[in-house]
Each structure stands twice: as C-alpha cells, then as structure tokens.
Design an enzyme around this catalytic site. Structure first.
Site, PDB file in Angstrom:
ATOM      1  N   CYS A   7     -12.520  36.615  14.027  1.00  0.00           N
ATOM      2  CA  CYS A   7     -12.559  37.847  14.830  1.00  0.00           C
ATOM      3  C   CYS A   7     -11.790  38.999  14.197  1.00  0.00           C
ATOM      4  CB  CYS A   7     -12.061  37.570  16.246  1.00  0.00           C
ATOM      5  SG  CYS A   7     -10.292  37.241  16.311  1.00  0.00           S
ATOM      6  N   CYS A  20     -11.721  35.543  20.722  1.00  0.00           N
ATOM      7  CA  CYS A  20     -12.035  34.890  19.444  1.00  0.00           C
ATOM      8  C   CYS A  20     -12.979  33.707  19.711  1.00  0.00           C
ATOM      9  CB  CYS A  20     -10.713  34.444  18.811  1.00  0.00           C
ATOM     10  SG  CYS A  20     -10.892  33.606  17.242  1.00  0.00           S
ATOM     11  N   GLU A  36       0.422 -13.311   0.805  1.00  0.00           N
ATOM     12  CA  GLU A  36       0.346 -12.610   2.097  1.00  0.00           C
ATOM     13  C   GLU A  36      -0.020 -11.153   1.870  1.00  0.00           C
ATOM     14  OE1 GLU A  36       4.283 -12.765   3.656  1.00  0.00           O
ATOM     15  OE2 GLU A  36       4.326 -14.947   3.530  1.00  0.00           O
ATOM     16  N   GLU A  78       5.048   7.434  -7.813  1.00  0.00           N
ATOM     17  CA  GLU A  78       5.930   8.346  -8.558  1.00  0.00           C
ATOM     18  C   GLU A  78       7.369   7.836  -8.492  1.00  0.00           C
ATOM     19  OE1 GLU A  78       4.887  12.849  -7.930  1.00  0.00           O
ATOM     20  OE2 GLU A  78       4.097  11.698  -6.271  1.00  0.00           O
ATOM     21  N   CYS A  82      -4.195  32.836  15.635  1.00  0.00           N
ATOM     22  CA  CYS A  82      -4.914  34.061  15.976  1.00  0.00           C
ATOM     23  C   CYS A  82      -4.558  34.359  17.430  1.00  0.00           C
ATOM     24  CB  CYS A  82      -6.421  33.854  15.828  1.00  0.00           C
ATOM     25  SG  CYS A  82      -7.337  35.190  16.625  1.00  0.00           S
ATOM     26  N   ASP A 108       2.121  -2.035   5.307  1.00  0.00           N
ATOM     27  CA  ASP A 108       2.759  -0.768   4.984  1.00  0.00           C
ATOM     28  C   ASP A 108       3.361  -0.164   6.243  1.00  0.00           C
ATOM     29  OD1 ASP A 108       3.639   1.296   3.508  1.00  0.00           O
ATOM     30  OD2 ASP A 108       1.712   2.301   3.307  1.00  0.00           O
ATOM     31  N   ASP A 131       8.370   4.709  -8.065  1.00  0.00           N
ATOM     32  CA  ASP A 131       8.517   3.523  -8.905  1.00  0.00           C
ATOM     33  C   ASP A 131       8.585   3.887 -10.388  1.00  0.00           C
ATOM     34  OD1 ASP A 131       8.631   1.880  -6.737  1.00  0.00           O
ATOM     35  OD2 ASP A 131       6.518   1.323  -6.780  1.00  0.00           O
ATOM     36  N   TYR A 148       7.119 -11.763   8.675  1.00  0.00           N
ATOM     37  CA  TYR A 148       6.722 -12.504   7.471  1.00  0.00           C
ATOM     38  C   TYR A 148       7.861 -13.301   6.855  1.00  0.00           C
ATOM     39  CZ  TYR A 148       8.361  -7.921   5.900  1.00  0.00           C
ATOM     40  OH  TYR A 148       9.084  -6.776   5.734  1.00  0.00           O
ATOM     41  N   ASP A 157       4.857   6.539  -3.502  1.00  0.00           N
ATOM     42  CA  ASP A 157       5.549   5.320  -3.919  1.00  0.00           C
ATOM     43  C   ASP A 157       5.440   5.151  -5.429  1.00  0.00           C
ATOM     44  OD1 ASP A 157       5.907   4.899  -1.310  1.00  0.00           O
ATOM     45  OD2 ASP A 157       4.825   2.996  -1.184  1.00  0.00           O
ATOM     46  N   LYS A 161       0.740  -7.206   2.122  1.00  0.00           N
ATOM     47  CA  LYS A 161       1.952  -6.384   2.142  1.00  0.00           C
ATOM     48  C   LYS A 161       1.699  -5.248   3.134  1.00  0.00           C
ATOM     49  CE  LYS A 161       4.845  -3.679  -0.992  1.00  0.00           C
ATOM     50  NZ  LYS A 161       5.742  -3.262   0.050  1.00  0.00           N
ATOM     51  N   LYS A 179       1.295  -4.236  -6.014  1.00  0.00           N
ATOM     52  CA  LYS A 179       0.862  -3.052  -5.268  1.00  0.00           C
ATOM     53  C   LYS A 179      -0.502  -2.584  -5.740  1.00  0.00           C
ATOM     54  CE  LYS A 179       4.953  -0.864  -3.615  1.00  0.00           C
ATOM     55  NZ  LYS A 179       5.282   0.471  -3.177  1.00  0.00           N
ATOM     56  N   CYS A 234      -7.701  36.839  11.106  1.00  0.00           N
ATOM     57  CA  CYS A 234      -8.529  35.741  11.605  1.00  0.00           C
ATOM     58  C   CYS A 234      -9.925  35.815  10.981  1.00  0.00           C
ATOM     59  CB  CYS A 234      -8.630  35.820  13.128  1.00  0.00           C
ATOM     60  SG  CYS A 234      -9.732  34.567  13.807  1.00  0.00           S
ATOM     61  N   GLU A 254       7.535  -6.329   9.583  1.00  0.00           N
ATOM     62  CA  GLU A 254       7.207  -4.916   9.438  1.00  0.00           C
ATOM     63  C   GLU A 254       6.610  -4.374  10.728  1.00  0.00           C
ATOM     64  OE1 GLU A 254       8.046  -4.484   6.268  1.00  0.00           O
ATOM     65  OE2 GLU A 254       7.201  -2.558   5.664  1.00  0.00           O
ATOM     66  N   LEU A 281      11.743  -6.211  -2.601  1.00  0.00           N
ATOM     67  CA  LEU A 281      10.984  -7.057  -3.521  1.00  0.00           C
ATOM     68  C   LEU A 281      10.776  -6.342  -4.839  1.00  0.00           C
ATOM     69  CD1 LEU A 281       8.062  -8.330  -1.250  1.00  0.00           C
ATOM     70  CD2 LEU A 281       9.973  -9.666  -2.098  1.00  0.00           C
TER      71      LEU A 281
HETATM   72  S1  IVH Z   1       9.043 -10.416   2.010  1.00  0.00           S
HETATM   73  C1  IVH Z   1      13.217 -11.575   0.789  1.00  0.00           C
HETATM   74  N1  IVH Z   1       6.567 -10.095   2.858  1.00  0.00           N
HETATM   75  O1  IVH Z   1       7.656  -4.653   1.510  1.00  0.00           O
HETATM   76  C2  IVH Z   1      11.896 -11.265   1.344  1.00  0.00           C
HETATM   77  N2  IVH Z   1       7.891  -8.156   2.558  1.00  0.00           N
HETATM   78  O2  IVH Z   1       8.357  -3.584  -1.130  1.00  0.00           O
HETATM   79  C3  IVH Z   1      11.607  -9.825   1.399  1.00  0.00           C
HETATM   80  N3  IVH Z   1       6.747  -6.060   3.168  1.00  0.00           N
HETATM   81  O3  IVH Z   1      11.108  -5.122   1.783  1.00  0.00           O
HETATM   82  C4  IVH Z   1      10.408  -9.340   2.048  1.00  0.00           C
HETATM   83  N4  IVH Z   1       4.857  -6.981   3.809  1.00  0.00           N
HETATM   84  O4  IVH Z   1       9.708  -4.293   3.909  1.00  0.00           O
HETATM   85  C5  IVH Z   1       7.718  -9.491   2.506  1.00  0.00           C
HETATM   86  N5  IVH Z   1       4.367  -9.981   3.653  1.00  0.00           N
HETATM   87  C6  IVH Z   1       5.511  -9.377   3.306  1.00  0.00           C
HETATM   88  C7  IVH Z   1       5.659  -7.977   3.383  1.00  0.00           C
HETATM   89  C8  IVH Z   1       6.879  -7.397   2.982  1.00  0.00           C
HETATM   90  C9  IVH Z   1       5.528  -5.848   3.681  1.00  0.00           C
HETATM   91  C10 IVH Z   1       7.722  -4.990   2.878  1.00  0.00           C
HETATM   92  C11 IVH Z   1       9.157  -5.335   3.166  1.00  0.00           C
HETATM   93  C12 IVH Z   1       9.772  -5.414   1.800  1.00  0.00           C
HETATM   94  C13 IVH Z   1       8.955  -4.397   1.053  1.00  0.00           C
HETATM   95  C14 IVH Z   1       9.063  -4.578  -0.443  1.00  0.00           C
END
Ligand code: IVH
Length: 681
Positions: A408, A429, A113, A36, A423, A117, A38, A224, A34, A115, A311, A405, A172, A84
């Site tokens: 063996c 073996c 909140e 790289e 093998c 994954d 970004d 979320y 992610d 995030k 992040k 191998c 998610e 986001l």
């Molecule tokens: S809010 C308009 N809240 O991260 C609101 N996204 O990198 C948009 N994600 O697109 C999303 N946890 O797929 C929101 N607590 C959270 C999240 C979250 C994971 C994901 C989501 C978003 C991406 C952005």
C-alpha cells in the site's frame, strides 16, 4: 586478517569457543552451526597438541561446554555428565572401531542409538519417585529444573515394576517438529521472536522461569543412559530395556551390532530415514554394550572412550538469489523472502527462503544475483546461511530492506526493541484486511470452513467484504455466479474459483452456523494483538462479555490472572479505536455470541481428572463442540496419546498411527455413542 602467533590463535579460539558454549548451553541461542563449532574445536585441539605450553587449564577442549544460569539452584552431579567424542566421517569411525578392538579383541557388541537433538537432562528417582531434574551445565554442576521437568508428560513422576531404590537416568528433552512449527507460528502471530530450531526451543523452554508457560509447550523426552555408579555387570541394552519396563521413555530405535558393517548399515538407514521421524536427530550414537567392557576402556577428561557420536552432514545447497520480495502479514509485520533458483535439498525442491527481518538481511549483505548457501534450519524452514562472495558479479548492488509497504506504499515503522518492521496502515492495507478476515474464519475462531483464503480474496477484490462484519451482510444473489482465476504464489498453479448454487448455499450456511460459536472463539477471532486462544478464554471467563471487556481499564486487566501489561495495553488500545468498536457493534447486531453462556460453565465432574484425546470425524457434533463438552464435564483435552491418556474418543477415519499408538500403550478407545452414554446425554 593479520597473521597470528600460535599463542594468539589459541587465546582467540579459547575465548571464542567459550563464548559460543555460553550462547549454546546457557542462552540456548547459538549463533554458529555445530559443524563450525566442531571445526574450531578441532583446530584448537591440534594447536594445543603442538603447543601444550599455551593450553588454558579450562580450555573448551577439556571442559564440557556450558554453564549455570543464575536463576536456578546449582546442583553438583554425583557422576559428572560427560559429552561424547564426535565424528563426521566413516574413516574416523573406523579408527574408533579399531581402537576399541585393540583393547577388547573381537568379542563384544555395540548398541547403536539415535542421537536426539535436544537438551541433556539428568533425572534422579528415589523409591520410584522423580525427585530431581538437573541440566548438564558445565558437566560437573547444573541447574535444578525439577519444577519445569515435572510438566513434561513423557517423564513419569512415579515408576512401576522392579526399579532400583535410588538411581539416576539421563537423556534428552526435545520438541517434535510439528509442535515446534506450531509454537513458532503462534509466536510470530504474537509478535515474539521465533526459535531457530526445535533444539533451541526445547532448551529455551526448560530454562524458563514461568512454569505455567513451560506446561503449555509440548516437550517430549527420550532417556538413553542409566547411570551406573561403581562396578556393575550387565549390558547397556538391557538397562534400557529394564528402564522402559519401569515406565521411562526409551526409544525403540536401537540395535545391537556385532561388527562395523552392521553399525554402518544402521547409520546409513537413519541418515536416509531421519526425515520421516517426527523429531530431529543429528546423528547416531555408538556405545560398547557390555558395562564391564565399558569400564575397561574408561574415559578421557571429557568423554567416554567406549562411545562415539557419528554426526550426519547438514545438507547445504548453493543456488542463485533471484530477488527479495516482501510479505505483509495480518498484523502488518513485513517479512523479507529470498526467491531462489530452484535447488534440491534433503528430498525437496527449495525455491524460497525466509530472511526473517531487516537485521538478518543486513548481516548477510546480500547483493543482486548473489550465489547463496541454503540450509534447512531444523530441517523445516530453509534459510540462507551464507553468500559465496567470490562469485559475486562486479558492480552488483547491495539489497537493502524496503522503506515503504510493498502493498500500500505506507512508510514502514519499527518499534523500539522489536525485530520486525510494520505497515501501520491496518485499515487500508489489503493483505492486512484479508489476513484479519482469514483469521476470523479460522478453525479456532469462527470456524467457517466453507470459506478459505482464495474465496476471501475474491470477495475482497469484488468489493463485497472489507471486514469480518461484512460477511454477515452477504446475500445469495451477490455470490451466485461469481468466478475468478487465482494463482498460488508459491506453486505458480492457477485455479478457477466459481460460486455455483451449492457453493453459495454452503458459504451462507457456514456463516450462519458461526453464530453458534462461543464468546471466547469470537474474541479470539477479532485478532487483537497478543490475544491468542488461551488468553481469549481467560478474558472471556474473567469479564463475561465484550461490553465489560471493552470498558475494562489497564489496571483491571492487569489484575486478571495470566494477563500482563503488554496484553492489557493491547486490549485497551483495540477497543479505543473507533473502527474496532464499530466492527464489534456490527458483529453483535449480526447475532454473534458476545457474552459467555451458562452452558459454557461446568455441567458435571463425570470426567474429572481424565485426559482425553479426540481424534477423527464425528457424526453427531463437531470436534470443537465435543471438546467443549469434555471440559464442561471436568475432563481435559490433550493433543497426543501417551501412557497417561485416559481414553481416546475416536470418530471415523482416526489415523492408523494414532490407533497403533493407543493400542501399544494400552489406552482404551471410546466411540462417539459410548461417550454420550458416559456423560448421560
Ligand atoms: S550418551 C556418557 N546417547 O549428545 C554418555 N547421548 O554430543 C553420554 N545425545 O551429551 C551421552 N542422543 O546430550 C548419548 N542416544 C544418545 C544421545 C546422546 C543425544 C546427546 C547428549 C550428549 C551429546 C553428545
């Protein structure tokens, strides 16, 4: 690299980022991190700002990444699914806070909140019924994955309480770290490609065409965002609270913050504690709480101005590669392992990293003594992500994958289209022989827990066992007094194993009671390639005995539900091998169950439709037998507690976390005695 003009660089970056978006969102198989990604996106964004005339209309800087998979129906989102803005630094986050304050003044709050994954999903509920689940896709339209999402237990099909008649909610889908590790382990055993991290496995699963297989994969979900279409008052925090009261899965790990210090505390806390969560998070999301204030701030073409994702750094460590060694597994698959100078990474000391297979080794072009960068892939398995080529010793030699191998000496094989080398000497073996016996005694197979890896190795080295059937010929006098010092390869710790009277009695008793194990467990224990626990159950049920199964043709096998050509061929090949036939014969003579018993069929439907979690240690019978009883009475065994669990069957020492979860969800707890009373036994 030859110098590029700004236009050429913009073209190249646009093309490259689109390709990475495709790999990430559509194939669920990204090839760069992610971070790289970004960094490249940031470079493109800066170039486009300086040279707007060269910007592509659908540049990845303005269009949410992703795409549509051809196998699913395409659905247009009523409200676009935005992404986001991302940041990795405190300064940038402070800039965000300043921008928000400039517009709103100081009278507002943030909801902070986690995030998660995973894989973004939008759910539509009509009159409290789940009617549709759509992936993000390109943000405007996505794939209809409703049938797959319906298999996720955390997502309710019906809501309760005071829900709106029509609404959409987003979140998610993800896989817990342990479930991910288990899935990969199973895939490795079946010779399938493993997933790089839980996110990819969740995404890969949601995009699968086989719904049965999706249902077997333990996906979970946190929502979320309750989508508000049009002017609305209230707050995001309260919306989530309401959504939770309708039965939707909402994480409790969120906090209202009134100033920057509070939100920074939240971030620091979760950066330090994320390793304690059972699932992956890759940062924290900060959202302006009041919905009117959100409207006031508005949106860019890609993301809201009222929210930002902070992040976490992926921790990378630099260390020295001492040596590449090779492990040979039970199936003969050879895995290269990098042995490293010990280095600290996210709270643990890393000494080894998997190099997976020959292709990955070739890509890395490792040289003897190289300085390498290690990262924790999905924070579980350390992996080598790069080499510090500038620090390479002059004249250092490239390390190539081995040809023979290491155990063996047999030349290795690589099947067309497969990543792993094997093998082929399966009968001679040592790690393959020991691995097969270890599999045979494992919990889901013959469940001989009085034996383990160390003891198997010792009996093998002493020449007492060279296959599973030899276990049943072992005599008290052969075992009594045996002793040996073993060294754990990973930790270097040495341990003296010695067989005294009590140990020998236990071993022999364990072997004896394995004769009670049902046919499908014996079948699983044989270790036929691609025959995991579920397939073994299916084969046992369909063919009834090892005799029938060993005579089955490819065609008969393929006509069995859930059995495809690969499994069919593997079973036929297994029984065609004389040594295997001899092994099965000896196991039959030893008195193992080689056919299904009457009692394995259904006994009653007392527990019909009930979902039961078995937890703890039981006094009357073992856990496996209890689970079999549940199935015989029509119930279903489930592994984790959710609101849909009918009851938890609790023995001694049930874990406090499970107990707490059951209590908080109002799931009843039943004792062993109550259970037997219930089934009338
Ligand atoms: S809010 C308009 N809240 O991260 C609101 N996204 O990198 C948009 N994600 O697109 C999303 N946890 O797929 C929101 N607590 C959270 C999240 C979250 C994971 C994901 C989501 C978003 C991406 C952005």
């Amino acid at each position: 690299m030859t110098a590029q003009t700004p236009k050429e660089r913009i073209d190249a970056l646009t093309e490259e980022l689109k390709e990475h978006n495709y790999k990430y969102y559509v194939l669920a198989d990204p090839t760069i991190s992610d971070r790289e990604f970004d960094a490249k996106l940031e470079e493109l964004s800066k170039l486009e700002e300086a040279y707007p005339q060269f910007r592509h209309p659908n540049s990845p800087t303005v269009v949410v990444g992703g795409g549509i998979t051809k196998d699913f129906e395409t659905i247009r989102h009523d409200v676009p699914m935005l992404s986001l803005g991302n940041t990795y630094s405190k300064e940038e986050l402070q800039d965000f806070d300043t921008r928000v304050r400039k517009s709103l003044g100081d009278d507002f709050q943030y909801t902070c909140e986690l995030k998660f994954d995973g894989f973004a999903i939008s759910l539509k509920y009509e009159n409290g019924e789940l009617v549709r689940a759509v992936t993000r896709g390109d943000g405007v339209q996505g794939d209809d994955v409703t049938t797959n999402v319906r298999t996720i237990r955390a997502i309710p099909r019906h809501l309760h309480g005071d829900f709106p008649s029509n609404f959409e909610v987003r979140g998610e889908v993800f896989m817990h770290k342990k479930a991910f590790a288990r899935l990969n382990h199973e895939r490795e055993e079946q010779g399938l490609k493993t997933f790089a991290n839980p996110r990819n496995s969740a995404a890969g699963t949601i995009k699968m065409q086989e719904q049965d297989e999706v249902a077997k994969r333990p996906l979970d979900c946190f929502l979320y965002h309750v989508v508000v279409n049009g002017p609305e008052s209230g707050t995001h925090y309260d919306n989530l609270k309401k959504a939770a009261s309708w039965g939707l899965p909402i994480s409790d790990h969120r906090k209202l913050c009134s100033n920057f210090d509070e939100l920074w505390d939240f971030i620091e806390y979760w950066d330090a504690h994320r390793k304690d969560l059972s699932f992956e998070i890759d940062g924290v999301v900060i959202k302006v709480n009041d919905l009117n204030q959100q409207e006031e701030l508005g949106y860019t073409s890609k993301s809201p101005r009222w929210a930002i994702a902070y992040k976490f750094e992926t921790e990378t460590a630099r260390t020295i590669l001492n040596e590449v060694t090779y492990q040979v597994g039970r199936t003969g698959a050879v895995t290269p392992v990098a042995n490293l100078e010990p280095v600290h990474l996210l709270g643990t000391t890393v000494k080894r990293a998997s190099l997976h297979n020959a292709d990955i080794m070739e890509q890395l072009q490792l040289h003897a003594g190289d300085a390498v960068f290690v990262e924790k892939g999905g924070e579980i398995i350390p992996k080598i992500v790069g080499v510090d080529t500038k620090a390479r010793n002059e004249g250092a030699e490239v390390i190539h994958f081995i040809k023979d191998c290491p155990e063996c000496g047999t030349p290795l094989h690589r099947n067309e289209g497969e990543a792993a080398h094997y093998c082929p000497n399966d009968s001679g073996c040592p790690p393959q022989i020991k691995g097969r016996i270890e599999h045979f005694i494992s919990r889901k197979a013959l469940d001989i827990d009085s034996l383990g890896e160390g003891k198997i190795a010792m009996l093998f080295d002493e020449g007492l066992i060279s296959n599973a059937a030899d276990l049943y010929d072992l005599q008290y006098d052969q075992l009594n007094g045996l002793s040996k010092t073993t060294v754990n390869e990973l930790t270097g710790e040495s341990r003296l194993i010695s067989f005294r009277e009590k140990t020998v009695e236990k071993i022999l008793a364990g072997i004896e009671s394995s004769k009670e194990r049902p046919f499908h467990s014996v079948l699983y224990g044989l270790g036929i390639r691609y025959v995991g626990e579920t397939v073994a159950k299916r084969l046992a049920k369909s063919f009834g005995s090892v005799e029938n199964l060993s005579k089955a043709s490819n065609e008969e096998l393929e006509n069995t539900p859930e059995i495809g050509s690969v499994i069919a061929k593997s079973v036929v090949d297994y029984f065609a091998d004389e040594q295997n036939a001899e092994l099965v014969n000896r196991l039959t003579m030893a008195g193992l169950h080689m056919e299904i018993e009457e009692s394995e069929g259904p006994v009653s439907d007392i527990l019909e439709g009930e979902r039961i979690v078995v937890s703890g240690v039981f006094s009357r019978i073992g856990r496996n037998e209890l689970k079999a009883l549940i199935e015989q009475h029509g119930g279903k065994n489930v592994s984790s507690i959710s609101a849909k669990t009918t009851f938890v069957l609790a023995g001694e020492n049930m874990g406090p976390a499970k107990l707490e979860k059951a209590r908080s969800l109002g799931v009843p707890i039943m004792s062993e005695d109550e259970f037997f009373e219930r089934i009338g036994s």
